[in-house]
Design a protein around this motif. Sequence first.
Motif, PDB file in Angstrom:
ATOM      1  N   HIS A  29     -15.513  21.346  74.125  1.00 32.51           N
ATOM      2  CA  HIS A  29     -15.013  20.124  73.499  1.00 32.51           C
ATOM      3  C   HIS A  29     -15.882  19.739  72.303  1.00 32.51           C
ATOM      4  O   HIS A  29     -15.360  19.289  71.271  1.00 32.51           O
ATOM      5  N   ARG A  30     -17.190  19.905  72.441  1.00 35.62           N
ATOM      6  CA  ARG A  30     -18.092  19.581  71.331  1.00 35.62           C
ATOM      7  C   ARG A  30     -17.724  20.374  70.090  1.00 35.62           C
ATOM      8  O   ARG A  30     -17.629  19.814  68.990  1.00 35.62           O
ATOM      9  N   ASN A  31     -17.524  21.649  70.256  1.00 39.15           N
ATOM     10  CA  ASN A  31     -17.193  22.499  69.107  1.00 39.15           C
ATOM     11  C   ASN A  31     -15.852  22.116  68.491  1.00 39.15           C
ATOM     12  O   ASN A  31     -15.692  22.126  67.266  1.00 39.15           O
ATOM     13  N   THR A  32     -14.882  21.764  69.350  1.00 38.48           N
ATOM     14  CA  THR A  32     -13.564  21.386  68.851  1.00 38.48           C
ATOM     15  C   THR A  32     -13.616  20.043  68.130  1.00 38.48           C
ATOM     16  O   THR A  32     -12.990  19.859  67.082  1.00 38.48           O
ATOM     17  N   VAL A  33     -14.377  19.093  68.686  1.00 39.21           N
ATOM     18  CA  VAL A  33     -14.544  17.787  68.046  1.00 39.21           C
ATOM     19  C   VAL A  33     -15.201  17.947  66.681  1.00 39.21           C
ATOM     20  O   VAL A  33     -14.751  17.374  65.683  1.00 39.21           O
ATOM     21  N   LYS A  34     -16.255  18.742  66.625  1.00 42.32           N
ATOM     22  CA  LYS A  34     -16.944  18.968  65.358  1.00 42.32           C
ATOM     23  C   LYS A  34     -16.005  19.596  64.332  1.00 42.32           C
ATOM     24  O   LYS A  34     -15.976  19.178  63.159  1.00 42.32           O
ATOM     25  N   ALA A  35     -15.221  20.594  64.763  1.00 38.14           N
ATOM     26  CA  ALA A  35     -14.305  21.272  63.840  1.00 38.14           C
ATOM     27  C   ALA A  35     -13.265  20.313  63.286  1.00 38.14           C
ATOM     28  O   ALA A  35     -12.942  20.340  62.088  1.00 38.14           O
ATOM     29  N   LYS A  36     -12.740  19.429  64.149  1.00 35.96           N
ATOM     30  CA  LYS A  36     -11.729  18.470  63.699  1.00 35.96           C
ATOM     31  C   LYS A  36     -12.329  17.465  62.723  1.00 35.96           C
ATOM     32  O   LYS A  36     -11.717  17.150  61.678  1.00 35.96           O
ATOM     33  N   LEU A  37     -13.514  16.969  63.009  1.00 37.48           N
ATOM     34  CA  LEU A  37     -14.164  16.007  62.120  1.00 37.48           C
ATOM     35  C   LEU A  37     -14.528  16.662  60.783  1.00 37.48           C
ATOM     36  O   LEU A  37     -14.473  16.025  59.732  1.00 37.48           O
ATOM     37  N   ASN A  38     -14.864  17.923  60.838  1.00 37.34           N
ATOM     38  CA  ASN A  38     -15.186  18.640  59.609  1.00 37.34           C
ATOM     39  C   ASN A  38     -13.949  18.802  58.731  1.00 37.34           C
ATOM     40  O   ASN A  38     -13.992  18.563  57.522  1.00 37.34           O
ATOM     41  N   SER A  39     -12.830  19.167  59.355  1.00 38.36           N
ATOM     42  CA  SER A  39     -11.611  19.385  58.572  1.00 38.36           C
ATOM     43  C   SER A  39     -11.049  18.082  58.007  1.00 38.36           C
ATOM     44  O   SER A  39     -10.499  18.054  56.904  1.00 38.36           O
ATOM     45  N   ALA A  40     -11.204  16.969  58.751  1.00 36.70           N
ATOM     46  CA  ALA A  40     -10.626  15.692  58.319  1.00 36.70           C
ATOM     47  C   ALA A  40     -11.575  14.838  57.485  1.00 36.70           C
ATOM     48  O   ALA A  40     -11.144  14.130  56.574  1.00 36.70           O
TER      49      ALA A  40
END
Length: 290
Positions: A29-40
């Motif tokens: 989840h941490r990696n997915t959260v980081k990826a989403k925040l990075n893209s947005a």
Amino acid sequence: MATTINGGFTTLTSWLIPTTAQKDALSTHRNTVKAKLNSALAVTNFFGTGSSSNGTDVRSRSDVDFFAGIPSQNQRDSSDRMLVVVKEVLQQRFSSTNIFVRSPAVVCAFGTDASEKLEVVPAYYTGQSSDGFNIYKIPNGSGGWMRSSPKVHNSYVTEVNDDLSKKVKPLIRLMKAIKYYNNIPISSFYLELRVTKWISEDTSVHYAYDVHAMLKNLVDCELAQMVDPKGISGYVAAASTETYRQDALSKLTTARNRSAWARHYEGEDKIEKAFEYWDKVFNGGFPAYG
């Protein structure tokens, strides 16, 4: 089970350490959260903070906290608005997850256990401390911003912990366990700083003595706000509202009185009775006698 008070506390401190499985549970989840925040929001600086990064988290009770460094082009003047933006971004990715704002963070409840809750704190980099640690602004709960430097405070706790045979972090865990087991609405950050500053003046740590003494200290000071000993966060409040402070003070007074009885019975060599009162302090969480 244990037959001495010291043995009881030693066992309890081992119980409070989160398991490896719990620490690994949020990695995906941490990696997915980081990826989403990075893209947005172009967030690339995403790092662990709070008790989970400092070795003072309590098994199954402490949330896992992260700072998300918001670049200047995506910052909002209002911290309340910034929290809403982060929530909306994460809700897009985790549509079936309960995501809500609890300032200074956005909470992603990936499970019912506290250790399955990931908290994201939007943070603005503002500079460095005198010893080279990054300083950030984070939401202050009323739309504005306050200064914070997790690495400054973690370094402070670690230094005192090392000076006292690495017994300070277990002591902090014990105090946080009392908070969680008795539903005491006191700030974990306040508790961590208050314990560390208080114990830094001692030369040794004895869990039974110091838990009681710390409870007495908290009650005697009436949970007054304290000055951040590292000069980063200004005044640190014990609770978010006066109602919570009064509730916390009442429950801590009860815990102090029970720990006083535990110490009394230990002094009279009535160890089983002392175990009974320590179990009351930890609301059924203290090891059994025997």
